[in-house]
Design a protein around this motif. Structure first.
Motif, mmCIF file in Angstrom:
data_model
loop_
_atom_site.group_PDB
_atom_site.id
_atom_site.type_symbol
_atom_site.label_atom_id
_atom_site.label_comp_id
_atom_site.label_asym_id
_atom_site.label_seq_id
_atom_site.Cartn_x
_atom_site.Cartn_y
_atom_site.Cartn_z
ATOM 1 N N PHE A 56 0.708 -9.512 0.655
ATOM 2 C CA PHE A 56 -0.225 -9.981 1.675
ATOM 3 C C PHE A 56 -1.533 -8.882 1.503
ATOM 4 N N PRO A 57 -2.644 -9.453 1.744
ATOM 5 C CA PRO A 57 -4.143 -8.710 1.689
ATOM 6 C C PRO A 57 -4.033 -7.290 2.329
ATOM 7 N N ARG A 58 -4.533 -6.408 1.654
ATOM 8 C CA ARG A 58 -4.647 -4.995 2.028
ATOM 9 C C ARG A 58 -5.776 -5.012 3.422
ATOM 10 N N THR A 59 -5.427 -4.065 4.210
ATOM 11 C CA THR A 59 -6.448 -4.110 5.275
ATOM 12 C C THR A 59 -6.316 -2.617 5.985
ATOM 13 N N ALA A 106 1.704 7.616 5.409
ATOM 14 C CA ALA A 106 1.150 8.407 4.299
ATOM 15 C C ALA A 106 2.067 7.792 3.213
ATOM 16 N N GLY A 107 1.601 7.263 2.000
ATOM 17 C CA GLY A 107 2.430 6.776 0.756
ATOM 18 C C GLY A 107 2.652 5.131 1.270
ATOM 19 N N PHE A 108 1.942 4.511 2.308
ATOM 20 C CA PHE A 108 2.336 3.086 2.616
ATOM 21 C C PHE A 108 1.102 2.414 2.222
ATOM 22 N N GLN A 109 0.936 1.313 1.907
ATOM 23 C CA GLN A 109 -0.303 0.335 1.854
ATOM 24 C C GLN A 109 -0.255 -0.548 3.189
ATOM 25 N N THR A 110 -1.291 -0.719 3.758
ATOM 26 C CA THR A 110 -1.433 -1.599 5.262
ATOM 27 C C THR A 110 -1.747 -2.884 4.610
ATOM 28 N N VAL A 111 -0.915 -4.011 5.238
ATOM 29 C CA VAL A 111 -1.243 -5.192 4.841
ATOM 30 C C VAL A 111 -1.236 -6.283 6.135
#
Length: 116
Positions: A56-59, A106-111
């Motif tokens: 999914f796209p980053r946000t 922390a350490g996660f990408q937000t999608v």
């Protein structure tokens, strides 16, 4: 060490409570499955694998967005402070439970799970 006032308020509003266990039809490692059930109302088999959420796209972090990394995903509910969010439906967050609780992103990408 005393609990900070902001965290006490969040905990008083239900943080740390169990939402449910593994839903019928979800695999043994079910964080992705639980998140898809919560967000889309159905099991999306390709999203059972946590790493697939990274497609999914980053946000920017915001309520309703998903924190994802290889091996785990959860849904963001409300910002507390810094990198700590009250997360909703942190499925398989330990002992086979889904929880609402404060957690660092922390350490996660937000999608954005609704992005194309």
């Amino acid at each position: 060490m005393p609990t900070p006032p902001g965290l006490r308020r969040v905990m008083a509003e239900g943080a740390g409570r169990n939402v449910r266990g593994r839903s019928a039809g979800c695999p043994r490692r079910y964080c992705g499955c639980g998140a898809s059930l919560y967000l889309f109302g159905k099991i999306i088999p390709s999203l059972n694998l946590a790493a697939n959420w990274l497609r999914f796209p980053r946000t920017a972090p915001a309520p309703g967005m998903v924190a994802a990394r290889r091996g785990h995903v959860f849904v963001l509910k409300r910002h507390i402070r810094g990198k700590v969010w009250l997360v909703h439906h942190d499925s398989n967050s330990g002992r086979g439970k889904a929880r609402v609780h404060p957690r660092s992103i922390a350490g996660f990408q937000t999608v954005d799970p609704r992005g194309s």
